[in-house]
Design a protein around this motif. Structure first.
Motif, PDB file in Angstrom:
ATOM      1  N   ILE A  68       0.762  -1.114  -0.067  1.00 24.33           N
ATOM      2  CA  ILE A  68       0.130   0.015  -0.036  1.00 24.33           C
ATOM      3  C   ILE A  68       0.990   1.223  -0.042  1.00 24.33           C
ATOM      4  N   SER A  69       2.429   1.118   0.160  1.00 25.67           N
ATOM      5  CA  SER A  69       3.019   2.218   0.136  1.00 25.67           C
ATOM      6  C   SER A  69       3.544   2.631  -1.283  1.00 25.67           C
ATOM      7  N   ASP A  70       3.217   1.704  -2.336  1.00 25.12           N
ATOM      8  CA  ASP A  70       3.655   1.798  -3.776  1.00 25.12           C
ATOM      9  C   ASP A  70       3.181   2.588  -4.467  1.00 25.12           C
ATOM     10  N   ALA A  71       3.797   3.202  -5.387  1.00 26.63           N
ATOM     11  CA  ALA A  71       3.134   4.307  -6.330  1.00 26.63           C
ATOM     12  C   ALA A  71       2.312   3.548  -7.366  1.00 26.63           C
ATOM     13  N   ASP A  72       2.299   2.524  -7.452  1.00 21.62           N
ATOM     14  CA  ASP A  72       1.263   1.894  -8.265  1.00 21.62           C
ATOM     15  C   ASP A  72       0.066   1.537  -7.672  1.00 21.62           C
ATOM     16  N   ALA A  73      -1.057   2.274  -8.625  1.00 20.50           N
ATOM     17  CA  ALA A  73      -2.401   2.242  -7.743  1.00 20.50           C
ATOM     18  C   ALA A  73      -2.887   0.853  -7.670  1.00 20.50           C
ATOM     19  N   ALA A  74      -2.823   0.127  -8.595  1.00 16.98           N
ATOM     20  CA  ALA A  74      -3.168  -1.312  -8.647  1.00 16.98           C
ATOM     21  C   ALA A  74      -2.714  -2.250  -7.274  1.00 16.98           C
ATOM     22  N   TYR A 108      13.622  -3.982   0.430  1.00 15.83           N
ATOM     23  CA  TYR A 108      13.357  -2.869  -0.593  1.00 15.83           C
ATOM     24  C   TYR A 108      14.853  -2.495  -1.209  1.00 15.83           C
ATOM     25  N   ASP A 109      14.774  -2.118  -2.711  1.00 17.18           N
ATOM     26  CA  ASP A 109      15.964  -1.695  -3.384  1.00 17.18           C
ATOM     27  C   ASP A 109      15.935  -0.366  -3.537  1.00 17.18           C
ATOM     28  N   ARG A 110      15.283   0.494  -2.721  1.00 25.23           N
ATOM     29  CA  ARG A 110      15.010   1.854  -3.147  1.00 25.23           C
ATOM     30  C   ARG A 110      14.932   2.431  -1.636  1.00 25.23           C
ATOM     31  N   LEU A 111      15.477   3.646  -1.476  1.00 18.77           N
ATOM     32  CA  LEU A 111      15.207   4.385  -0.104  1.00 18.77           C
ATOM     33  C   LEU A 111      13.727   4.579   0.384  1.00 18.77           C
ATOM     34  N   PRO A 112      13.350   4.866   1.392  1.00 22.81           N
ATOM     35  CA  PRO A 112      11.989   4.981   1.706  1.00 22.81           C
ATOM     36  C   PRO A 112      11.684   6.737   1.500  1.00 22.81           C
ATOM     37  N   THR A 113      10.649   7.004   1.337  1.00 24.57           N
ATOM     38  CA  THR A 113      10.130   8.440   0.674  1.00 24.57           C
ATOM     39  C   THR A 113       9.010   8.962   1.475  1.00 24.57           C
TER      40      THR A 113
END
Length: 288
Positions: A74-80, A115-120
């Protein structure tokens, strides 16, 4: 109020057919636990009434837990992905209500994985937005939502009690609490004492899990000190034993949680010994 103790159903495995559910629920009740923590089922495949009947038959309460994946983060940028995650969380709240449970906890704020990215800031806001709606469902059905922070290898968003306390405050719902797991806290906090203090009045649920996820008392956690800290904090939530063995849960689940070494093989013995251990340590901290 007497301390309530629970145990994770995964001690007996993650199969939740009616027969397996009855076995785990019956074993937890026979060991003397007040509740059993049940991973949320897919209600389109399994009937929650089987679980409810087993709980009633064995006279034990339940809590519910789940962990989101990268496919329903639910934190992902992808709405689906967010939509799938919200659907899973909503279903978990309804499953809890169906079986008479009043708590849903776990990794409900992001995927459980490295995760392979920093938190935002944006990811955090997306998670908060969804959980406010999920918490509102719980308010209507009498279910509390627990936010369980995990170690750095299993989320990039919430790794400490202080972070989680702020997150819970930002959700802004009275039925949302900090869910503290001693395995994760032992990795990330300067001390469990500081973790309990940082969570403060928001602390509502605790996983009693050893530093190596094995048998309680055989790792590095000072259980007497922790129980004393919880008493000082007037913690009145359940203390739920969470320990897994690859001998019981099998290869796929062991790989999912990085459980490479068996510390025990008999779930009934683990359940009985864990409860006796916690009660003995509690007796050392609370005057008779």
């Amino acid at each position: 109020m007497a301390q309530r103790f629970g145990i994770h159903a995964g001690v007996w495995g993650f199969d939740w057919t009616p027969a397996a559910a009855d076995r785990a629920i019956g074993a937890a009740a026979a060991a003397g636990y007040d509740l059993i923590e049940i991973p949320a089922i897919d209600r389109s495949i399994q009937d929650a009434r089987d679980t409810a009947r087993a709980l009633q038959a064995h006279g034990i309460d339940a809590s519910v837990s789940l962990a989101l994946t990268f496919d329903d983060d639910i934190s992902d940028a992808d709405a689906a992905r967010r939509e799938r995650g919200e659907r899973r969380l909503t279903e978990a709240m309804h499953f809890a209500s169906d079986i008479g449970a009043t708590f849903v906890g776990g990794v409900v704020f992001s995927a459980m994985g490295r995760y392979d990215r920093l938190p935002t800031v944006e990811a955090r806001e997306r998670s908060l937005e969804v959980l406010r709606r999920v918490a509102a469902i719980g308010e209507r059905t009498g279910v509390t939502l627990g936010v369980e922070y995990v170690n750095r290898y299993e989320s990039n968003l919430l790794n400490t009690a202080a972070q989680t306390a702020r997150f819970v405050d930002d959700i802004g719902a009275s039925n949302v609490v900090v869910h503290l797991d001693t395995f994760h806290a032992a990795m990330e906090e300067r001390s469990l004492t500081e973790a309990v203090e940082a969570a403060g009045h928001r602390l509502g649920y605790l996983h009693a899990s050893e530093s190596h996820r094995g048998i309680l008392g055989t790792g590095t956690i000072d259980w007497t000190r922790l129980l004393s800290d919880l008493a000082d904090a007037r913690f009145d939530g359940p203390i739920t034993v969470e320990s897994f063995s690859p001998v019981v849960i099998g290869d796929e689940s062991s790989i999912d949680i990085g459980l490479w070494h068996p510390h025990w093989s008999d779930p009934d013995a683990l359940a009985a010994d864990s409860l006796a251990f916690l009660r003995s340590r509690l007796a050392e901290t609370v005057p008779a």
